[in-house]
Structure formats: structure tokens, C-alpha cells
Design an enzyme around this catalytic site. Structure first.
Site, PDB file in Angstrom:
ATOM      1  N   HIS A   1     -39.075 -21.655  27.160  1.00 36.04           N
ATOM      2  CA  HIS A   1     -37.655 -21.751  26.804  1.00 36.04           C
ATOM      3  C   HIS A   1     -36.774 -21.315  27.986  1.00 36.04           C
ATOM      4  O   HIS A   1     -35.877 -22.052  28.415  1.00 36.04           O
ATOM      5  CB  HIS A   1     -37.386 -20.867  25.585  1.00 36.04           C
ATOM      6  N   GLU A   2     -37.050 -20.129  28.523  1.00 33.20           N
ATOM      7  CA  GLU A   2     -36.225 -19.625  29.636  1.00 33.20           C
ATOM      8  C   GLU A   2     -36.343 -20.540  30.854  1.00 33.20           C
ATOM      9  O   GLU A   2     -35.369 -20.777  31.565  1.00 33.20           O
ATOM     10  CB  GLU A   2     -36.626 -18.191  30.003  1.00 33.20           C
TER      11      GLU A   2
ATOM     12  N   HIS B   1     -33.967 -23.344  30.700  1.00 29.67           N
ATOM     13  CA  HIS B   1     -32.629 -22.947  31.178  1.00 29.67           C
ATOM     14  C   HIS B   1     -32.613 -22.916  32.711  1.00 29.67           C
ATOM     15  O   HIS B   1     -31.688 -23.396  33.352  1.00 29.67           O
ATOM     16  CB  HIS B   1     -32.281 -21.542  30.674  1.00 29.67           C
TER      17      HIS B   1
ATOM     18  N   GLU C   1     -28.668 -24.970  25.986  1.00 32.66           N
ATOM     19  CA  GLU C   1     -29.704 -24.745  24.983  1.00 32.66           C
ATOM     20  C   GLU C   1     -30.496 -26.030  24.709  1.00 32.66           C
ATOM     21  O   GLU C   1     -31.673 -25.979  24.355  1.00 32.66           O
ATOM     22  CB  GLU C   1     -29.051 -24.204  23.703  1.00 32.66           C
TER      23      GLU C   1
HETATM   24 ZN    ZN Z   1     -31.734 -20.202  25.131  1.00 28.40          ZN
END
Ligand code: ZN
Length: 504
Positions: A269-270, A273, A299
Site C-alpha cells: 500500500h505505502e 503511494h 489512495e
Molecule cells: Zn493510503
């Protein structure tokens, strides 16, 4: 006029440099700083933030924006430049200038003080599960937040001004319409899943060796295209991604025995980003447009990697045999099919951050509705826990046993970040919409089965990352998918995926 734009870019260069310097100090604070250094670190940050505020609100910038004809009606000004990103540049500078100049120093200082007191009270209240400790602080923060919305100004509702800070150029009404059409569908869909046979995910709770977790996680990051030439992965209490420079985007994670939810999927997830921040093209790199265009779009990138890619069958068809070699004691007897079902288990729950991708948006809609009522005054801070619990019952069929697992679970309201929550759900919706086009244009599953993640990164770079904030969220959706944000894509994505897992 072209000269004014060039001058504007020159003056705002320092804004970006200062933001990166502030990010460097904050990153240090969250990772390696020795505890006693906190005092001066706070002073350093406050000093830099003051300088940053003076830079962005300088009369010189105001004068240039004036010359270019930028105002509330025409934030991009009235000048047609030959360079396509110029009007976006004026628009973004105007947005930041407007917010910063309209907030008085007194209000900014009061907000900083009250939100830091309220966060401290929230930590105590959550520990004791005692809302009354937090209530007077939330009342103050809410009051100041309303003043902030009034000072910035808005078209229809004060919430517009707050939402704009996180999801620029998107109105409360647009978000409300989309959520209203999603909520009943989601509730029904979750009901169907509840009535089918639940999958077994007990293997997830086993003890996974932490040093092996790190090696496997770093391997996946590398395969995703994240390079340590332009970043780092460190440990922090709350995982985050931060940009310290044009070529310095860092990730953090935390390792626990529970490898999947907080560990592996957290890093993926990170990294989603981070790859966005590392992918800005030359026309925006290093300037004010070198940022995610909205938190919703940000997101969408992390969620695409975490859920659409990282929780897909094709991804694990390649990686699962490898994962089994790392953790034979836990996974030898778990088939690929059972593993896939386990990591995609759907279950109504009380805690947002632990929610699966089906129930997640309901957690957000609940918060979005409540915070709008708080801002409009329809709901009082005193009655918030009761409203929270009754909505949780309506949406999920469960009632929180205490406020720690209910209204006190998130840090956003203690921080005064009203208007932030909807961006999480918008991210899931944008992710599904973009991915549907990506799957038509490239062979996503074929690539994943071969362990090749770079095709996915290349597509996201080319369509989304390269533009930075030079296109708004809606413009991106229009350009890539031919229409504005449409929740039908998300519904279709969930239907296709969970038909196989739950037979619904
Ligand atoms: Zn996030």
C-alpha cells in the site's frame, strides 16, 4: 503574461524546497530521532512552517496572481498559455495562496494549540474508553474548524471548504451523490456474503518470522519498481510515505507476527503511494504541481497495488510458491485457492483500518455523514457516540461494545482533519475505474502470473503519475476512462471478484 508565470514559478520554488525540508524533519521525528530531541525539533518545525507560510502568502505572489486574473471564479486566471501545465500551475498556486491568506495568524495558532491538546486528550480517552475526556476538546476543535471553513469561503456548504483541502475541486454534493448510490448496494452485497459459507483465514494469525517478512516484503517492493536509489524503507509506529525531495520518497512499515494485514499489504500500500510521488514527469518535477492531485487519487494508487494487484489470484499464482518456501511451517498445507480466499475474507467489523475492501467504504460513508452533521450543527458533539453506534448497527448489524472500538478509534477528528475521510473511499472507487481500463489496455493477469509487475507500473506512470497535480481528479478520470467518477466500476469489480470467493 508569460513572464508573470515564469516569475510565479520562480517564487514558488522555495515553497517546494521548504516543504521537503519540513518533511525531512518530520520523517526524522517519526523514525530515528532520540526522544529528548523532541523539544528543539518542535521549534525547528514551527520556524520552517512560519517561513513557508510567509513565502506562499507573499504580496509578490498575490500581485502576480492578480496580474494573471486569478480569482475565486477563475482560479486558473484568464491567460491562455502555450504551455499546457501553466493554467494548472496558476490554479494550484491560487488555491494554496487563498487558503493561507484567508486564515488569520490567530486562528492558525489556536488550531495548532487546540488540535495538539485534543490529540493528547484523545489518546487518554481511547485508552480508558471514556468519551467524556475527549468531548470538550472536540467541541473546541469543531468550533475552530467551522471558523476555518467560514474564513476560507465556500460555494454551497462549509464542508466544501474543508473537503477542498484534501480533495481539491470536488464538491460535497458530488461526493454525497456517489456515496448515496453506493451505500444501499454495499449493504445488500455484504448481506449476501454473510449468508454464504465463510472462508477460513486462520493461517493469517500464525506466527510469521519477522526477519523473513522483511526479506520477502523488500523483494516485492523491488519487483514493483521501487528503487533504494531514490528512497528507503524504515520502521515507524504508524506506517506512512513521505516525500523529502524530487528523488527521495521514503516508506515506513511496522513488523508484527501478523504478517499480512499490517505487514505485507501495508508495505505494498505505502509503496503504491511512493511510486506515484516518484513518477512525476519532467514538466512538473520539483515544482508546485509535483504532488498527488488529490488524496483520493493518491489512495487510488495505493489501493490498486494493495487490492487490485496484491490481493489478486494472478499475483499469488506467481508469488505463493515462493511465499510457501519462506514460511513452510505455516503454509505448506494451505492451497493457493485457500490462501487467496483467506486474504480476501469479508467480514463486517468495527475497526476501519482492519476492514476488508468490501466493507471498507461503509466505514467511510458513516464518518462522512456524521462529520457533515457535526459541521452543519445538526448533530452535537455530546450526541456523537450515540449517533455513531446507531449508524454502525444500521450499516454493519453490530454495535461497538465501547467507545474505544467506536467513535474514538480514528485520529482524524482529534487532529481537526474534517473532510479527510471521504478521500479513502474515493480512492477505492477511482482505483476500480482506472483498473478496468488498464485491464483492457494491457494483459494485467498474464503479466502478474509471470511475476512481472513493471507493466502495471508503466501504465500507471503513463496515465496518472506523470501528470502530478497538473490534471484534477475529474480530469484524470475523464481522460483515462471517458467519464467522471462512476461508482458502477467499483460495484462491478467487487461482483466479479467475490462471485468466485463467496458464490454470490
Ligand atoms: Zn493510503
Amino acid at each position: 503574461m508569460q513572464k508573470s508565470i515564469e516569475k510565479l514559478k520562480e517564487l514558488t520554488k522555495d515553497v517546494v524546497l521548504l516543504e521537503h525540508a519540513i518533511a525531512t524533519l518530520s520523517w526524522d521525528q517519526e523514525t530515528y530521532m532520540p526522544p529528548k530531541a523532541i523539544g528543539e525539533k518542535g521549534e525547528q518545525l514551527a520556524l520552517l512552517q512560519g517561513i513557508l507560510h510567509n513565502k506562499i502568502t507573499s504580496p509578490d505572489i498575490g500581485k502576480l496572481l492578480d496580474d494573471l486574473g486569478a480569482d475565486d471564479k477563475n482560479p486558473a486566471g484568464k491567460y491562455e498559455s502555450k504551455i499546457s501545465t501553466d493554467s494548472a500551475y496558476i490554479k494550484e498556486t491560487y488555491r494554496q495562496y487563498k487558503i493561507q491568506t484567508r486564515l488569520s495568524e490567530k486562528l492558525v495558532k489556536e488550531l495548532a494549540l487546540e488540535t495538539s491538546l485534543s490529540q493528547a486528550a484523545w489518546i487518554k480517552a481511547r485508552k480508558k474508553s471514556d468519551y467524556s475526556i475527549f468531548q470538550p476538546h472536540l467541541e473546541k476543535v469543531l468550533n475552530l474548524t467551522k471558523q476555518k471553513a467560514e474564513a476560507i469561503g465556500y460555494k454551497d456548504t462549509p464542508y466544501d471548504a474543508l473537503l477542498d483541502e484534501f480533495e481539491p475541486w470536488t464538491s460535497t454534493k458530488e461526493v454525497a451523490d456517489i456515496f448515496q448510490s453506493t451505500q444501499p448496494w454495499l449493504t445488500e452485497f455484504i448481506g449476501k456474503i454473510r449468508n454464504s459459507k465463510q472462508v477460513d483465514d486462520s493461517f493469517i494469525l500464525k506466527d510469521f518470522n519477522i526477519s523473513k517478512q522483511e526479506v520477502f516484503g523488500r523483494k516485492v517492493l523491488q519487483d514493483m519498481g521501487y528503487s533504494y536509489d531514490r528512497g528507503r524503507l524504515d520502521i515507524s509506529v504508524h506506517p506512512f510515505t513521505t516525500t523529502l525531495g524530487r528523488d527521495d520518497v521514503r516508506l515506513t512499515t511496522r513488523y508484527q507476527k501478523d504478517f499480512f494485514k499490517t505487514g505485507l499489504f501495508g508495505i505494498i500500500h505505502e509503496c503504491g503511494h511512493g511510486l506515484y510521488e516518484l513518477g512525476f514527469g519532467d514538466s512538473v518535477k520539483g515544482n508546485l504541481l509535483a504532488s498527488g492531485t488529490s488524496l483520493g487519487i493518491h489512495e487510488s494508487q495505493s489501493r490498486t497495488w494493495e487490492n487490485v494487484i496484491g490481493r489478486s489470484y494472478s499475483f499469488w499464482k506467481y508469488y505463493y510458491p515462493e511465499l510457501q518456501k519462506y514460511f513452510p511451517e505455516n503454509l505448506t498445507n494451505i492451497s493457493l485457492d485457500d490462501f487467496y480466499k483467506g486474504i480476501n475474507k469479508v467480514e463486517p467489523s468495527l475497526i476501519r483500518v482492519e476492514a476488508d475492501e468490501v466493507t471498507y467504504n461503509l466505514h467511510i460513508i458513516l464518518r462522512f455523514e456524521l462529520e457533515q452533521e457535526l459541521i452543519s450543527g445538526a448533530l452535537s458533539v455530546k450526541d456523537l457516540p450515540e449517533a455513531w453506534n446507531s449508524k454502525t448497527r444500521d450499516f454493519f448489524g453490530i454495535i461497538p461494545p465501547n467507545d474505544a472500538n467506536g467513535v474514538l478509534q480514528d485520529i482524524h477528528w482529534p487532529m481537526g482533519a474534517f473532510g479527510y475521510f471521504p478521500t479513502y473511499a474515493l480512492g477505492n472507487l477511482y482505483s476500480a475505474q482506472f483498473s478496468s481500463v488498464m485491464e483492457k489496455e494491457i494483459d494485467v493477469n498474464g503479466s502478474l502470473e509471470k511475476g512481472s509487475l513493471i507493466n502495471v507500473l508503466d501504465w500507471l506512470r503513463d496515465k496518472i503519475h506523470i501528470h502530478g497535480a497538473s490534471k484534477t481528479a475529474s480530469e484524470l478520470a475523464l481522460d483515462i476512462t471517458g467519464e467522471k467518477l462512476n461508482p458502477e466500476y467499483f460495484k462491478k469489480y467487487l461482483e466479479n471478484k467475490y462471485k468466485q470467493i463467496y458464490n454470490v
